[in-house]
Design an enzyme around this catalytic site. Sequence first.
Site, mmCIF file in Angstrom:
data_model
loop_
_atom_site.group_PDB
_atom_site.id
_atom_site.type_symbol
_atom_site.label_atom_id
_atom_site.label_comp_id
_atom_site.label_asym_id
_atom_site.label_seq_id
_atom_site.Cartn_x
_atom_site.Cartn_y
_atom_site.Cartn_z
ATOM 1 N N CYS A 132 -16.566 -8.981 6.044
ATOM 2 C CA CYS A 132 -15.886 -7.704 5.767
ATOM 3 C C CYS A 132 -14.642 -7.962 4.919
ATOM 4 O O CYS A 132 -13.756 -8.722 5.322
ATOM 5 C CB CYS A 132 -15.424 -7.040 7.058
ATOM 6 S SG CYS A 132 -16.745 -6.788 8.231
ATOM 7 N N CYS A 179 0.578 0.534 10.338
ATOM 8 C CA CYS A 179 0.081 -0.513 9.443
ATOM 9 C C CYS A 179 1.161 -1.401 8.841
ATOM 10 O O CYS A 179 2.084 -0.930 8.163
ATOM 11 C CB CYS A 179 -0.747 0.108 8.324
ATOM 12 S SG CYS A 179 -1.560 -1.173 7.325
ATOM 13 N N CYS A 195 0.841 -1.196 0.000
ATOM 14 C CA CYS A 195 0.000 0.000 0.000
ATOM 15 C C CYS A 195 0.883 1.256 0.000
ATOM 16 O O CYS A 195 1.843 1.336 0.765
ATOM 17 C CB CYS A 195 -0.905 -0.006 1.233
ATOM 18 S SG CYS A 195 -1.986 1.434 1.287
ATOM 19 N N CYS A 202 -19.554 -5.922 4.043
ATOM 20 C CA CYS A 202 -18.817 -4.707 4.402
ATOM 21 C C CYS A 202 -17.522 -4.728 3.600
ATOM 22 O O CYS A 202 -16.938 -5.802 3.413
ATOM 23 C CB CYS A 202 -18.498 -4.724 5.899
ATOM 24 S SG CYS A 202 -17.483 -3.332 6.433
ATOM 25 N N CYS A 238 -19.262 2.465 8.825
ATOM 26 C CA CYS A 238 -18.507 1.829 9.900
ATOM 27 C C CYS A 238 -17.249 2.677 10.060
ATOM 28 O O CYS A 238 -16.420 2.728 9.154
ATOM 29 C CB CYS A 238 -18.155 0.391 9.508
ATOM 30 S SG CYS A 238 -17.032 -0.413 10.663
ATOM 31 N N CYS A 293 0.575 5.103 6.835
ATOM 32 C CA CYS A 293 -0.036 4.945 8.167
ATOM 33 C C CYS A 293 0.956 4.221 9.105
ATOM 34 O O CYS A 293 1.303 3.060 8.846
ATOM 35 C CB CYS A 293 -1.336 4.158 8.059
ATOM 36 S SG CYS A 293 -2.401 4.739 6.708
ATOM 37 N N ARG A 332 -17.658 -1.867 18.206
ATOM 38 C CA ARG A 332 -16.932 -3.125 18.003
ATOM 39 C C ARG A 332 -15.621 -3.162 18.763
ATOM 40 O O ARG A 332 -14.775 -2.278 18.609
ATOM 41 C CB ARG A 332 -16.664 -3.361 16.514
ATOM 42 C CG ARG A 332 -15.939 -4.691 16.289
ATOM 43 C CD ARG A 332 -15.774 -5.054 14.831
ATOM 44 N NE ARG A 332 -17.060 -5.159 14.187
ATOM 45 C CZ ARG A 332 -17.339 -4.639 12.986
ATOM 46 N NH1 ARG A 332 -16.413 -3.984 12.334
ATOM 47 N NH2 ARG A 332 -18.525 -4.778 12.469
HETATM 48 N N1 SAM Z 1 -6.551 0.655 3.128
HETATM 49 C C1 SAM Z 1 -7.826 0.931 3.615
HETATM 50 C C2 SAM Z 1 -7.845 2.134 4.547
HETATM 51 O O1 SAM Z 1 -6.868 2.375 5.252
HETATM 52 O O2 SAM Z 1 -8.866 2.800 4.601
HETATM 53 C C3 SAM Z 1 -8.516 -0.243 4.280
HETATM 54 C C4 SAM Z 1 -7.735 -1.215 5.145
HETATM 55 S S1 SAM Z 1 -7.016 -0.552 6.620
HETATM 56 C C5 SAM Z 1 -5.935 -1.864 7.121
HETATM 57 C C6 SAM Z 1 -8.359 -0.512 7.763
HETATM 58 C C7 SAM Z 1 -8.094 -0.026 9.158
HETATM 59 O O3 SAM Z 1 -7.403 -1.012 9.920
HETATM 60 C C8 SAM Z 1 -7.237 1.208 9.345
HETATM 61 O O4 SAM Z 1 -7.921 2.391 9.121
HETATM 62 C C9 SAM Z 1 -6.847 1.103 10.803
HETATM 63 O O5 SAM Z 1 -7.784 1.795 11.611
HETATM 64 C C10 SAM Z 1 -6.902 -0.407 11.077
HETATM 65 N N2 SAM Z 1 -5.564 -0.940 11.369
HETATM 66 C C11 SAM Z 1 -4.556 -1.121 10.479
HETATM 67 N N3 SAM Z 1 -3.453 -1.592 11.085
HETATM 68 C C12 SAM Z 1 -3.750 -1.712 12.399
HETATM 69 C C13 SAM Z 1 -3.021 -2.139 13.542
HETATM 70 N N4 SAM Z 1 -1.732 -2.506 13.457
HETATM 71 N N5 SAM Z 1 -3.644 -2.148 14.744
HETATM 72 C C14 SAM Z 1 -4.935 -1.755 14.842
HETATM 73 N N6 SAM Z 1 -5.674 -1.351 13.802
HETATM 74 C C15 SAM Z 1 -5.092 -1.316 12.595
HETATM 75 FE FE1 SF4 Z 2 -2.731 1.353 3.407
HETATM 76 FE FE2 SF4 Z 2 -2.642 0.253 5.805
HETATM 77 FE FE3 SF4 Z 2 -3.005 2.881 5.581
HETATM 78 FE FE4 SF4 Z 2 -4.980 1.171 4.818
HETATM 79 S S1 SF4 Z 2 -4.168 1.464 6.892
HETATM 80 S S2 SF4 Z 2 -4.224 2.972 3.731
HETATM 81 S S3 SF4 Z 2 -3.731 -0.543 4.064
HETATM 82 S S4 SF4 Z 2 -1.156 1.736 4.962
#
Ligand code: SAM
Ligand code: SF4
Length: 332
Positions: A113, A76, A69, A144, A204, A73, A276
Amino acid sequence: MSISSEVISGQKGATVNIFKNAWPLTKIQALFELPFNDLLFKAHTVHRENFDPNAVQISTLLSIKTGACPEDCSYCPQSVRYDTGLEKEALMEIQAVVDAAKAAKANGASRFCMGAAWRSPKDRDLDKVTQMVEEVKALGMETCVTLGMLGDSQAKRLKDAGLDYYNHNIDTSEDFYQEVITTRTYQDRLDTIDAVRGAGINVCSGGIVGMGEKKVDRAKMLQTLANMEYPPESVPINQLVQVEGTPLDGVEQIDSIEFIKTIAVARILMPTSQVRLSAGRSEMSDEMQAMCFFAGANSIFYGDQLLTTENPSESADHQLFKRLGVHPAMPS
Ligand code: SAM
Ligand code: SF4
Ligand code: DTB
């Protein structure tokens, strides 16, 4: 004014805030400052007024496109910028997704989901995802997806395919946000939520706690969600899952009492939303999860994997539900 009179039931089953910005920050902070027993009693009372206190909604997650990606973030494991050892995978084939949904249904999940590690989907990606939504829905499950940022026409395509919920988290407070993500703005996230809402899809949206944010950031995050014209129907509260290689690995963990308080305040602020207990359950004891359910959490991710990280095993959750006399909620 009592807590539950601040909202009224609105169209499409959503809850409308009759007073925009009904929750000033000071009131939310005052809830966090209450003695623990007073806060939990209040939250549990609100919970009982709106839900069966022994029913927990069950969703199963599947990563339909993994890793690589472009976003940054800091929490992530799927960001291309961090070396987390994750194997990337292209968008899955439709049949494999349907098979996974069937298995989730057979295991008792009512909602499926599907998550993709995209900044935002391309229109040709949506060709495939809309088919996945149609086929999973045909199994009799709620659907979802979480695909990143979405425009109005993309949201409409998903609605037309029958999508029930779109997950898009605000993640934290606007102030703390820039310390966590630089590649998209807080406003981008709110715009996506507006597009989803505008298309008539259930929202959500929640966030992550335990990223090193201050108490006031948790209060502000819940304020942003609760003061939306239509608060999200589903509010995932994730406890950060620390992943080696990500910038947030090693950050000081949130105190468990503070986490439970965050659930309780979410329940009071958003009385009719599903709250949740999301990522992080693998690191929580049964007793901690029980306190979260008492405080107003009434939804979980079920299945031994979240997107890329571990979740409690199905048998552990069966045991937990049995010990607590909790049963899966029926789809609404
Ligand atoms: N890429 C898309 C986005 O960011 O909108 C969808 C997938 S993203 C992995 C969905 C959510 O997972 C993120 O917004 C974040 O809140 C949560 N998330 C990701 N990594 C995480 C982690 N290590 N611990 C807790 N929540 C996490
Ligand atoms: Fe990409 Fe992870 Fe951020 Fe979603 S949370 S936009 S998968 S880096
Ligand atoms: C949400 O709020 N939590 C889920 C779901 N929405 C998509 C994701 C949690 C991801 C945890 C890290 C991982 O497994 O990759």
